[in-house]
Design an enzyme around this catalytic site. Structure first.
Site, PDB file in Angstrom:
ATOM      1  N   CYS A  64       0.945  -1.307   0.071  1.00  0.00           N
ATOM      2  CA  CYS A  64      -0.093  -0.198  -0.124  1.00  0.00           C
ATOM      3  C   CYS A  64       0.785   1.148  -0.024  1.00  0.00           C
ATOM      4  O   CYS A  64       0.622   1.913  -0.906  1.00  0.00           O
ATOM      5  CB  CYS A  64      -1.007  -0.009   1.249  1.00  0.00           C
ATOM      6  SG  CYS A  64      -0.317  -0.250   2.722  1.00  0.00           S
ATOM      7  N   LYS A 106      -7.779   6.550   3.893  1.00  0.00           N
ATOM      8  CA  LYS A 106      -6.294   6.334   4.475  1.00  0.00           C
ATOM      9  C   LYS A 106      -5.120   6.844   4.038  1.00  0.00           C
ATOM     10  O   LYS A 106      -5.001   6.968   2.671  1.00  0.00           O
ATOM     11  CB  LYS A 106      -6.213   4.587   4.214  1.00  0.00           C
ATOM     12  CG  LYS A 106      -4.756   3.960   4.334  1.00  0.00           C
ATOM     13  CD  LYS A 106      -4.908   2.342   4.122  1.00  0.00           C
ATOM     14  CE  LYS A 106      -3.521   1.848   4.031  1.00  0.00           C
ATOM     15  NZ  LYS A 106      -3.561   0.451   3.785  1.00  0.00           N
ATOM     16  N   HIS A 142      -1.318   6.824   5.320  1.00  0.00           N
ATOM     17  CA  HIS A 142      -0.341   5.900   5.364  1.00  0.00           C
ATOM     18  C   HIS A 142       0.905   6.213   4.818  1.00  0.00           C
ATOM     19  O   HIS A 142       1.707   5.524   4.016  1.00  0.00           O
ATOM     20  CB  HIS A 142      -0.754   4.522   4.976  1.00  0.00           C
ATOM     21  CG  HIS A 142       0.017   3.420   5.855  1.00  0.00           C
ATOM     22  ND1 HIS A 142      -0.111   2.031   5.575  1.00  0.00           N
ATOM     23  CD2 HIS A 142       0.636   3.466   6.961  1.00  0.00           C
ATOM     24  CE1 HIS A 142       0.465   1.311   6.624  1.00  0.00           C
ATOM     25  NE2 HIS A 142       1.037   2.186   7.417  1.00  0.00           N
ATOM     26  N   ASP A 168      -4.974  -0.434  -4.587  1.00  0.00           N
ATOM     27  CA  ASP A 168      -3.568  -0.350  -4.248  1.00  0.00           C
ATOM     28  C   ASP A 168      -2.522  -1.449  -4.485  1.00  0.00           C
ATOM     29  O   ASP A 168      -1.521  -1.516  -4.583  1.00  0.00           O
ATOM     30  CB  ASP A 168      -3.456   0.354  -2.788  1.00  0.00           C
ATOM     31  CG  ASP A 168      -3.843  -0.752  -1.741  1.00  0.00           C
ATOM     32  OD1 ASP A 168      -4.423  -1.778  -2.057  1.00  0.00           O
ATOM     33  OD2 ASP A 168      -3.443  -0.456  -0.676  1.00  0.00           O
TER      34      ASP A 168
END
Length: 441
Positions: free
Chosen positions: A66, A116, A118, A261
């Site tokens: 990811c 998200k 990250h 992803d």
């Protein structure tokens, strides 16, 4: 002279008015065959319609995991340039990085992320520091769908709005969708870039009863039913975003993209250190068939993912079969938005628009992929794909003809040593820029 200036001013206004909005939706760990339009067992009517009415990219490549994929999207460069090869909580990008939202903001776009991040799991490393006007969701990685907590440890409390931690109730897919739709409803005259990185279908999976009740009866077992419900819930969320665009009159001028992803996962749903919440046990049934392998791998099953473009009236329905990569979206969006870099951003990606919308023949290009820790790499040029695995200072070499053997069943390295040598030499040159932009500032 005055007439010339008026005409020039009118022309500039037309260009500004014509700039598209961008909505980029990315699923988390959604496999090649997890969607119904690739034979998946869970119905995905909204995605099916997008694929039918839009352009499906049949060879859209991302990173094996990811954070690297998100790095490539945000920068237009290979993630290995930043030494980002694994899911990571440390800051991924240098402070002076010209990101996609920064570039679009420079020409008047409103920017938002709901979902998200990250790419830095502390508030001081969050999305607002890298070009987003508005941010919401998880600063870290995938979260428990009901408690919105990341793995146990210093980054477990991660749910935020504009980098301020908060506590909310509700399922994560619903919360991300609600925030995206609310932000869209408040757009006015400025063009916008909305980035919606869902946490579905990343573990731990646990779905509401209303979605479990809609899972086809033929899907059996507790976790497979939760997984199918998660896919269906995600599909419905995409439908709600589209409906908001239509309701607010923004759909006709919005380029919408949906992808994943990385490939689907077969990891244990309870196999990581998320706070306990009675999650169904067992391996995730992520489906990448007929592609080889899964998330984490440089084989096709880890890096070739579903991808749809949809822009009513601007893109003809059909399939685009040339290889493209996640790093191509920044150059493409910047070209469409009229954002010209003031310095060389060292993009590895290319502007796809001429081949997608104008019928230009796709050039032969390189697709470079680095797996976690540089333990594996792949380098595709044209139809041939070189795969290198490094272990104990020894390197294993494989070669595949993706056009004839997309499922990578026959290693041609011994049969075609000249092609192996050619690709190895080209890879050596291409990889020289790796680690040239590490976030150590």
């Amino acid at each position: 002279m005055r007439l010339t200036l008026l005409l020039l001013f009118a022309s500039c206004l037309h260009v500004l008015a014509a700039r598209p909005n961008f909505v980029f939706i990315i699923a988390d760990d959604l496999g090649w065959a997890d969607v119904a339009f690739h034979g998946g067992n869970a119905p995905t009517p909204h995605l099916d319609r997008l694929a039918k009415e839009g352009v499906e990219l049949t060879q859209h490549y991302v990173a094996p995991v990811c954070s690297p994929t998100r790095t490539g999207l945000m920068t237009g460069r290979c993630w290995s340039r930043f030494n980002v090869t694994t899911p990571q909580n440390n800051r991924a990008l240098r402070w002076d990085t010209v990101t996609l939202p920064k570039a679009l903001k420079s020409v008047g776009y409103d920017t938002a992320i709901t979902g998200k991040w990250h790419l830095g799991s502390k508030s001081e490393w969050g999305p607002n520091h890298f070009g987003f006007d508005h941010s919401y969701g998880s600063l870290a990685g995938g979260v428990g769908p009901w408690d919105h907590r990341y793995k146990e440890g210093p980054f477990s409390e991660t749910w935020h709005r504009n980098e301020k931690l908060l506590t909310e109730t509700g399922h994560v897919t619903d919360l991300i969708t609600q925030e995206a739709c609310a932000w869209l409803a408040h757009r006015k005259d400025e063009p916008f870039f909305l980035y919606v990185p869902f946490t579905a279908v990343h573990l731990p999976v646990k779905e509401p009863q209303e979605w479990l009740a809609q899972v086809p009866a033929g899907i059996t077992g507790d976790l497979p039913r939760h997984y199918a419900a998660c896919v269906m819930h995600l599909d419905d969320a995409v439908g709600k975003i589209i409906a908001t665009l239509e309701k607010t009159g923004q759909r006709e001028n919005t380029l919408l993209i949906f992808t994943s992803d990385n490939g689907g996962s077969n990891a244990e749903n309870n196999g990581q250190t998320y706070p306990a919440d009675d999650y169904p046990a067992g391996p995730l049934p992520g489906n990448n068939k007929p592609l080889r392998n899964e998330k984490g791998s440089v084989y096709e099953g880890g890096t070739r993912v579903p991808c749809i473009l949809n822009w009513p009236g601007k893109l003809k329905a059909g399939k685009h079969d040339a290889p493209v990569q996640i790093i191509d979206w920044m150059p493409t969006f910047c070209a469409l938005a009229g954002s010209t870099p003031k310095q060389d951003l060292k993009w590895d990606g290319v502007n796809l628009w001429p081949q997608l919308a104008e019928g230009v023949k796709p050039p032969v290009r390189s697709i470079y992929t680095v797996a976690p820790g540089f333990k594996s790499r792949s380098f595709r040029v044209g139809d041939f794909k070189l795969v290198l695995h490094t272990k104990n200072n020894a390197e294993k070499t494989e070669l595949y003809d993706i056009a004839r053997d997309p499922n990578e069943t026959k290693n041609l390295a011994v049969e075609l040593p000249a092609k192996v040598a050619e690709l190895q030499a080209a890879l050596t040159v291409y990889a020289k820029a790796d680690k040239d932009a590490v976030a150590n500032d």
